[in-house]
Design a protein around this motif. Structure first.
Motif, PDB file in Angstrom:
ATOM      1  N   LEU A 114       0.785  -1.303   0.001  1.00 13.98           N
ATOM      2  CA  LEU A 114      -0.118   0.122   0.055  1.00 13.98           C
ATOM      3  C   LEU A 114       0.954   1.246  -0.036  1.00 13.98           C
ATOM      4  O   LEU A 114       0.575   2.321  -0.657  1.00 13.98           O
ATOM      5  CB  LEU A 114      -0.779  -0.020   1.025  1.00 13.98           C
ATOM      6  N   LEU A 115       2.028   1.282   0.558  1.00 14.99           N
ATOM      7  CA  LEU A 115       2.850   2.373   0.965  1.00 14.99           C
ATOM      8  C   LEU A 115       3.887   2.673  -0.583  1.00 14.99           C
ATOM      9  O   LEU A 115       3.650   3.594  -1.083  1.00 14.99           O
ATOM     10  CB  LEU A 115       3.828   2.075   1.804  1.00 14.99           C
ATOM     11  N   ASP A 116       4.037   1.324  -1.267  1.00 12.80           N
ATOM     12  CA  ASP A 116       4.425   1.479  -2.392  1.00 12.80           C
ATOM     13  C   ASP A 116       3.666   2.049  -3.587  1.00 12.80           C
ATOM     14  O   ASP A 116       4.032   2.844  -4.158  1.00 12.80           O
ATOM     15  CB  ASP A 116       4.808   0.164  -3.082  1.00 12.80           C
ATOM     16  N   ALA A 117       2.232   1.820  -3.534  1.00 14.40           N
ATOM     17  CA  ALA A 117       1.268   2.278  -4.298  1.00 14.40           C
ATOM     18  C   ALA A 117       1.071   3.817  -4.172  1.00 14.40           C
ATOM     19  O   ALA A 117       0.892   4.749  -5.026  1.00 14.40           O
ATOM     20  CB  ALA A 117      -0.112   1.557  -4.039  1.00 14.40           C
ATOM     21  N   ALA A 118       1.160   4.243  -3.022  1.00 14.38           N
ATOM     22  CA  ALA A 118       0.962   5.582  -2.638  1.00 14.38           C
ATOM     23  C   ALA A 118       2.182   6.496  -3.183  1.00 14.38           C
ATOM     24  O   ALA A 118       2.000   7.560  -3.753  1.00 14.38           O
ATOM     25  CB  ALA A 118       0.930   5.921  -0.889  1.00 14.38           C
ATOM     26  N   PHE A 119       3.601   5.968  -2.952  1.00 13.58           N
ATOM     27  CA  PHE A 119       4.635   6.548  -3.225  1.00 13.58           C
ATOM     28  C   PHE A 119       4.642   6.417  -4.889  1.00 13.58           C
ATOM     29  O   PHE A 119       5.055   7.604  -5.513  1.00 13.58           O
ATOM     30  CB  PHE A 119       5.819   6.156  -2.882  1.00 13.58           C
ATOM     31  N   TRP A 120       4.162   5.537  -5.529  1.00 10.47           N
ATOM     32  CA  TRP A 120       4.133   5.447  -7.137  1.00 10.47           C
ATOM     33  C   TRP A 120       2.808   6.545  -7.474  1.00 10.47           C
ATOM     34  O   TRP A 120       3.163   7.226  -8.468  1.00 10.47           O
ATOM     35  CB  TRP A 120       3.716   4.190  -7.457  1.00 10.47           C
ATOM     36  N   TYR A 121       1.831   6.613  -6.722  1.00 11.58           N
ATOM     37  CA  TYR A 121       0.746   7.343  -7.319  1.00 11.58           C
ATOM     38  C   TYR A 121       1.133   8.814  -7.050  1.00 11.58           C
ATOM     39  O   TYR A 121       1.029   9.768  -7.925  1.00 11.58           O
ATOM     40  CB  TYR A 121      -0.497   7.072  -6.296  1.00 11.58           C
ATOM     41  N   TRP A 122       2.038   9.207  -6.086  1.00 12.06           N
ATOM     42  CA  TRP A 122       2.542  10.525  -6.063  1.00 12.06           C
ATOM     43  C   TRP A 122       3.879  10.803  -6.983  1.00 12.06           C
ATOM     44  O   TRP A 122       3.992  11.962  -6.879  1.00 12.06           O
ATOM     45  CB  TRP A 122       3.010  10.631  -4.411  1.00 12.06           C
ATOM     46  N   GLY A 123       4.179   9.838  -7.778  1.00 14.98           N
ATOM     47  CA  GLY A 123       4.975  10.019  -8.826  1.00 14.98           C
ATOM     48  C   GLY A 123       6.322  10.055  -8.224  1.00 14.98           C
ATOM     49  O   GLY A 123       7.414  10.518  -8.744  1.00 14.98           O
TER      50      GLY A 123
END
Length: 150
Positions: A114-123
């Motif tokens: 989930l953290l990976d996805a957040a950091f990815w989403y934030w570019g």
């Protein structure tokens, strides 16, 4: 794994070896005996998975910290706080026996995704990041599940 650079892909897959080895030595008495005699009891079954799992969660905190350096201000502060959560989880939630620790590592790796996805989403992570992380996390959780649920 189209689009994932070879070095991160190959190193990520190599990083799965202790998880897979732990699962197969948990399932096979012969491999367990071979591994214990060859490498020592610490490097078979759930023991290798649990120790290595806590190391990898801590390592991934460092990766997220690196991603946090790509931003500034309050967003950076949020990212730095989030980046230390996997290491803190590993520190506080392991050591309660192999089944409890294995389950807590499964939760930790799911939370990390989930953290990976957040950091990815934030570019902040590379575009290919989630392709790699989903694959690696799925294998890790599957392997840890052997010691928790079988």
């Amino acid at each position: 794994m189209n689009g994932v650079p070879r070095a991160p892909l190959y190193l990520g897959l190599a990083g799965l070896i202790p998880f897979v080895w732990g699962a197969v030595t948990y399932l096979s008495d012969d491999l367990h005996a071979f591994g214990s005699q060859t490498f020592g009891a610490r490097f078979v079954g759930p023991y290798v998975q649990l120790f290595y799992g806590s190391v990898i969660l801590s390592f991934m905190s460092g990766i997220l910290w690196g991603f946090a350096t790509k931003t500034s201000g309050s967003k950076a502060a949020t990212c730095y706080v989030l980046s230390v959560l996997p290491a803190l989880w590993a520190f506080f939630m392991t050591g309660g026996g192999p089944v409890t620790t294995g389950f807590n590592l499964i939760v930790g790796f799911a939370g990390l995704l989930l953290l990976d996805a957040a950091f990815w989403y934030w570019g902040l992570a590379p575009r290919w990041w989630m392709k790699l992380r989903i694959l690696l996390t799925a294998v890790v959780i599957l392997c840890l599940s052997v010691g928790v649920y079988l």
